[in-house]
Design an enzyme around this catalytic site. Structure first.
Site, short mmCIF file in Angstrom:
data_model
loop_
_atom_site.label_atom_id
_atom_site.label_comp_id
_atom_site.label_asym_id
_atom_site.label_seq_id
_atom_site.Cartn_x
_atom_site.Cartn_y
_atom_site.Cartn_z
N ARG A 18 0.82 -1.22 0.00
CA ARG A 18 0.00 0.00 0.00
C ARG A 18 0.86 1.27 0.00
NH1 ARG A 18 -3.09 -0.04 4.97
NH2 ARG A 18 -1.34 -1.30 5.65
N ASN A 36 -5.95 -2.87 2.71
CA ASN A 36 -5.89 -4.31 2.89
C ASN A 36 -7.30 -4.83 3.11
OD1 ASN A 36 -3.10 -4.46 2.75
ND2 ASN A 36 -2.81 -4.37 4.95
#
Length: 88
Positions: A18, A36
């Site tokens: 990320r 996530n």
């Protein structure tokens, strides 16, 4: 402006995916977010110039150095006019 939603499968959590995605998006001027998911995948939305968004989609297929991407599902969506890039 276009928008794409991706679901990235494989070893993509716990490897800086990320954060790297955010850095890449900011470098390309792409807006959106990445998070996530409980099933171990990463979901992301990209909005912006068509070329830059497609570059982001291509980037998701490899990700950062320690990621092992096995599949990326891509969906076209209507742009919402997001500002910035966030991670959750």
């Amino acid at each position: 402006m276009i928008r794409r939603r991706v679901i990235v499968h494989g070893l993509v959590q716990g490897v800086g995916y990320r954060f790297s995605c955010q850095m890449q998006a900011e470098n390309l001027g792409v807006r959106g977010w990445a998070r996530n998911r409980p099933d171990g995948t990463v979901e992301a939305v990209f909005e912006g110039d068509a070329t830059a968004v497609e570059q982001m989609v291509t980037w998701t297929r490899r990700g950062p150095r320690h990621a092992d991407v096995t599949r990326v599902d891509v969906a076209e969506e209507r742009p919402e006019g997001l500002a910035g890039f966030d991670t959750y």
